[in-house]
Design a protein around this motif. Sequence first.
Motif, short mmCIF file in Angstrom:
data_model
loop_
_atom_site.label_atom_id
_atom_site.label_comp_id
_atom_site.label_asym_id
_atom_site.label_seq_id
_atom_site.Cartn_x
_atom_site.Cartn_y
_atom_site.Cartn_z
N SER A 114 -35.91 11.71 3.73
CA SER A 114 -37.00 11.04 3.01
C SER A 114 -37.00 11.44 1.53
O SER A 114 -36.36 12.41 1.13
N SER A 115 -37.73 10.69 0.74
CA SER A 115 -37.79 10.96 -0.70
C SER A 115 -38.54 12.25 -1.02
O SER A 115 -38.44 12.76 -2.13
N THR A 116 -39.27 12.80 -0.06
CA THR A 116 -39.97 14.07 -0.28
C THR A 116 -39.14 15.26 0.18
O THR A 116 -39.58 16.40 0.07
N ASP A 117 -37.96 15.01 0.73
CA ASP A 117 -37.01 16.05 1.09
C ASP A 117 -36.00 16.17 -0.04
O ASP A 117 -36.09 15.48 -1.05
N GLU A 118 -35.00 17.01 0.13
CA GLU A 118 -33.95 17.14 -0.88
C GLU A 118 -32.57 17.02 -0.24
O GLU A 118 -32.43 17.06 0.98
N MET A 119 -31.57 16.86 -1.09
CA MET A 119 -30.18 16.76 -0.63
C MET A 119 -29.26 17.50 -1.58
O MET A 119 -29.62 17.77 -2.73
N ASP A 120 -28.08 17.82 -1.07
CA ASP A 120 -27.02 18.53 -1.80
C ASP A 120 -25.70 18.00 -1.22
O ASP A 120 -25.17 18.56 -0.28
N ILE A 121 -25.22 16.88 -1.77
CA ILE A 121 -24.02 16.24 -1.22
C ILE A 121 -23.02 15.95 -2.34
O ILE A 121 -23.38 15.40 -3.37
N ILE A 122 -21.78 16.33 -2.08
CA ILE A 122 -20.65 15.95 -2.95
C ILE A 122 -20.00 14.74 -2.29
O ILE A 122 -19.57 14.81 -1.13
N PHE A 123 -19.94 13.63 -3.03
CA PHE A 123 -19.21 12.45 -2.58
C PHE A 123 -17.99 12.26 -3.48
O PHE A 123 -17.98 12.71 -4.63
N GLY A 124 -17.00 11.56 -2.98
CA GLY A 124 -15.84 11.27 -3.80
C GLY A 124 -14.75 10.61 -2.98
O GLY A 124 -14.97 10.19 -1.84
N TYR A 125 -13.57 10.51 -3.59
CA TYR A 125 -12.40 9.92 -2.93
C TYR A 125 -11.21 10.84 -3.13
O TYR A 125 -11.05 11.46 -4.18
N TRP A 126 -10.35 10.90 -2.09
CA TRP A 126 -9.16 11.73 -2.13
C TRP A 126 -8.07 11.10 -1.30
O TRP A 126 -8.30 10.21 -0.50
N TYR A 127 -6.87 11.59 -1.50
CA TYR A 127 -5.76 11.26 -0.58
C TYR A 127 -4.95 12.49 -0.32
O TYR A 127 -5.11 13.53 -0.99
N VAL B 234 0.85 -1.19 0.00
CA VAL B 234 0.00 0.00 0.00
C VAL B 234 0.88 1.24 0.00
O VAL B 234 1.74 1.41 0.86
N GLN B 235 0.66 2.11 -0.99
CA GLN B 235 1.42 3.35 -1.08
C GLN B 235 0.62 4.54 -0.58
O GLN B 235 1.17 5.45 0.01
N THR B 236 -0.68 4.54 -0.84
CA THR B 236 -1.54 5.66 -0.46
C THR B 236 -2.91 5.11 -0.08
O THR B 236 -3.43 4.24 -0.77
N VAL B 237 -3.48 5.64 0.98
CA VAL B 237 -4.82 5.23 1.40
C VAL B 237 -5.80 6.34 1.04
O VAL B 237 -5.65 7.49 1.47
N ALA B 238 -6.77 6.02 0.21
CA ALA B 238 -7.80 6.99 -0.18
C ALA B 238 -8.82 7.13 0.95
O ALA B 238 -9.11 6.18 1.67
N GLN B 239 -9.36 8.34 1.06
CA GLN B 239 -10.40 8.62 2.04
C GLN B 239 -11.63 9.14 1.30
O GLN B 239 -11.54 9.56 0.15
N THR B 240 -12.76 9.12 1.97
CA THR B 240 -14.00 9.55 1.32
C THR B 240 -14.24 11.04 1.49
O THR B 240 -13.85 11.64 2.49
#
Length: 138
Positions: A125-138, A16-22
């Motif tokens: 819930s499905s009648t609410d809303e969301m604004d989320i950025i997901f991804g991976y970084w190191y 393992v050289q680098t561990v990615a994080q969320t």
Amino acid sequence: PAQAFANLYTIDKSAVQTVAQTINFANQDFILPPNTRTTIKRAFTVNKRMTVLSLTSHMHSMGEKFEVLVRRANGTETVVYTNTDWEHPTFTTYAAPIVLEAGDALVSNVTWNNVTSRAIQFGLSSTDEMDIIFGYWY
């Protein structure tokens, strides 16, 4: 009934050289007025160097467009991700990772069309809303 499967592959720890994080940058502070199209921008400033490998978005059914921008500390902005399908968001892996320095930001720029007669906020819930950025970084 549903089923889900995952294949997990491992390597020796010494290799393992680098561990990615969320990345999980969530804007929970918005209200979408009834019967209105609304666009909201939210910056998530980083306090250390981050090498971003991939990005995706999360919004619910009123979401029409989700952009992620890189905002440099000097204020310049560049769109690095765009999605217009709330049900099947694009998952983008960058051949040349995005390097953020301390003071830079990832910015969500989301447009929703609230076609209901009630104000809508962030929620689970499905009648609410969301604004989320997901991804991976190191």
